[in-house]
Design an enzyme around this catalytic site. Structure first.
Site, PDB file in Angstrom:
ATOM      1  N   GLU A 129      47.930  50.350  38.597  1.00 48.93           N
ATOM      2  CA  GLU A 129      47.751  49.309  37.601  1.00 48.93           C
ATOM      3  C   GLU A 129      46.885  49.882  36.399  1.00 48.93           C
ATOM      4  O   GLU A 129      45.984  50.477  36.564  1.00 48.93           O
ATOM      5  CB  GLU A 129      47.028  48.128  37.812  1.00 48.93           C
ATOM      6  CG  GLU A 129      47.033  46.929  36.858  1.00 48.93           C
ATOM      7  CD  GLU A 129      45.785  46.905  35.936  1.00 48.93           C
ATOM      8  OE1 GLU A 129      45.955  47.267  34.845  1.00 48.93           O
ATOM      9  OE2 GLU A 129      44.762  46.651  36.524  1.00 48.93           O
ATOM     10  N   CYS A 160      41.686  44.713  31.603  1.00 51.96           N
ATOM     11  CA  CYS A 160      42.967  45.487  31.449  1.00 51.96           C
ATOM     12  C   CYS A 160      43.954  44.301  30.835  1.00 51.96           C
ATOM     13  O   CYS A 160      44.939  44.586  30.110  1.00 51.96           O
ATOM     14  CB  CYS A 160      43.647  45.768  32.639  1.00 51.96           C
ATOM     15  SG  CYS A 160      42.548  46.595  33.719  1.00 51.96           S
TER      16      CYS A 160
END
Length: 540
Positions: free
Chosen positions: A287, A321
């Site tokens: 990720e 994020c």
């Protein structure tokens, strides 16, 4: 068959004035900030002190040293790999119930007696406010452990059908070898989940935490050891990232990488793996970055939109994020939204997170602060950009970047394309009639595809927009902020330059750490090798 208790999300505590949890957390903060800790690597269950020290400081008071981490050398990294390999046989043969028991106990320790230490370490070492720490290092950490145990049993229950006199089954074997977990600074829960998910599935791990989250990593490991994790199953290694990674990638026993970090680093790892030689093809789960959008339609509720932008873009200093960093607003709404945002942003308190009235703390280090300061200065120099908010970056005592809102006339500006990972939102104002075109622009402007948010009261618009933006975000929020995925509710991950989209905290992620073996058992084998079709036709 043994069953586990059905998981439920850990309740987030409020820490209201006068509450017991507020007093206990404040006490933990005082104790932890007053004691300079020693942080050894943990290899094969043993504390390794090398004397090669690296400090851990408070980002909001960078002169204050919280701890000294003992950095591993090359021999220590090799020892961690050997420890993982030694643990592999017994751990891979350990029944799932015994593995689940360890991690479920760890979840209860996180939610109970270790809660305030974990939150304090996250607040002090990563500059998270009390609420941001609570939803991360207490609630989400516990959620990952409890829900992953549940997802593990669901995966094992997925079995093939069997024909008469046969028994078909799938053996979900742990990967052969060890996994390398590379974890970020911005979520203690993610730093825990990346080594714990493969370990729960029976695979030993070498864990390299972020240099900016050394203190919380120490407490994660301590919780797991108290829960009964066998020696060598997870090996915590502080050290130079390049050196540690080089040694790990050179080992033929590497079975996978579980990574959260920058797109550039993950791309490098992919290339190195492709050129390497391994007993099995390593699984890559990553990720990475995001340039997350919030899109407003003319029918949007401006009050809900303003709150979504502020929380989505400025909570934890924009270092999630999933944080909103680009905003698309129709011209009909912009004057009202702009004024509302500027007024609200001016009320945001930024400072030492031990002051519970602060909504924001500091960004993680000087490099991040410098990147943000330069981006804001560049916007001030560019006539196509207008910085709408007050406040200047200040690094005298802490690495403070103020919540910043910029309006751009250039929708292809670097501020609309490149990840800054900070509290900077850039807004582009579009003509209301161009809504369909803007959908295409959002999809193509950035290389990332992690999260996005769409605000509209018109349900037909929501349906149309989410269809057009189907591949622009792995997590899409309708009339809600772009952040805040909850384990068990919104599996998290994105594609394109945002990673492999293996959805942390889900059954899909756990499938990456097993290598299924199909077994067919025939209870009554055939007595003749001939098939009826080869017999001669009957005589007439």
């Amino acid at each position: 068959m043994t069953t586990l208790p059905l998981p439920a999300n850990e309740i987030v505590r409020a820490y209201a004035p006068g509450s017991t949890e507020r007093a206990r957390l404040k006490a933990a903060l005082t104790t932890m900030s007053g004691n300079r800790a020693s942080l050894p690597s943990i290899i094969g269950g043993k504390a390794i002190t090398t004397g090669n020290l690296e400090t851990a400081v408070m980002p909001h008071l960078h002169a204050h040293v919280l701890a000294d981490a003992h950095l591993a050398g090359a021999a220590d990294v090799k020892a961690a790999i050997d420890a993982a390999k030694r643990a592999a046989h017994d751990w891979s043969q350990t029944g799932w119930e015994a593995r689940a028991r360890i991690f479920l106990k760890a979840a209860d320790l996180v939610a109970g007696p270790w809660r305030y230490r974990l939150n304090a370490a996250t607040m002090l070492g990563q500059s998270k406010t009390v609420h941001q720490a609570e939803i991360d290092s207490a609630a989400e950490f516990a959620d990952f452990l409890r829900f992953n145990a549940h997802f593990m049993t669901r995966l094992y229950a997925e079995q093939p059908i069997s024909a008469p006199r046969e028994w078909n089954r799938v053996d979900y074997r742990p990967l052969e070898g060890f996994v390398y977990a590379v974890t970020p600074f911005n979520f203690t829960a993610i730093a825990a989940n990346l080594p714990c998910a493969p370990a729960m599935m029976g695979v030993p791990v070498v864990w390299k935490p972020s240099p900016n989250a050394k203190l919380s990593a120490h407490y994660i490991m301590a919780v797991l050891q108290e829960a009964g994790l066998p020696d060598g199953v997870i090996n915590l290694v502080y050290g130079d990232a390049e050196m540690v990674t080089r040694i790990v990638l050179d080992d033929s026993g590497l079975a996978g990488i579980h990574f959260t970090g920058s797109t550039g680093v993950f791309d490098h790892l992919r290339r190195e793996i492709a050129a390497g030689s391994y007993r099995n093809m390593p699984r890559l789960v990553g990720e990475t970055g995001g340039k997350n959008f919030t899109l407003a339609h003319a029918s949007a509720d401006v009050d809900a939109l303003a709150i979504g932008v502020i929380r989505g873009g400025y909570e934890y200093q924009g270092q999630k994020c999933s944080a909103t960093s680009r905003l698309y607003c129709p011209r009909s709404l912009w004057p009202t939204l702009r004024d509302r945002l500027v007024d609200e942003i001016a009320q945001i308190r930024v400072g030492d997170v031990r002051d519970f009235s602060c909504f924001m703390g500091a960004v993680i280090d000087r490099r991040a602060w410098s990147r943000h300061a330069e981006a804001i200065a560049r916007a001030r120099r560019d006539s196509s950009h207008t910085v709408l908010t007050q406040g200047e970056p200040d690094d005298c005592e802490g690495y403070f970047t103020p919540p910043t809102l910029i309006e751009t006339q250039d929708q292809n500006s670097p501020l609309m394309r490149e990840e800054l990972f900070g509290p900077i939102i850039t807004a582009f104002v579009y003509e209301d009639a161009r809504f369909d075109e803007i959908l295409g622009d959002i999809d193509q402007t950035s290389e990332y595809a992690l999260t996005g948010a769409i605000f509209a009261q018109d349900s037909a618009v929501l349906e149309h927009a989410q269809a057009k933006l189907r591949y622009a975000a792995g997590n899409l929020y309708l009339n809600d902020k772009s952040t805040g995925a909850v384990v068990g509710q919104q599996p998290f991950g994105g594609a394109r330059a945002s990673g492999t989209n293996d959805k942390a905290g889900s059954l899909w992620n756990l499938t990456r750490w097993v290598s299924p073996r199909t077994i067919k058992e025939n209870f009554i084998p055939p007595a003749d090798w001939r098939y009826p079709s080869i017999e001669p036709d009957a005589s007439i």
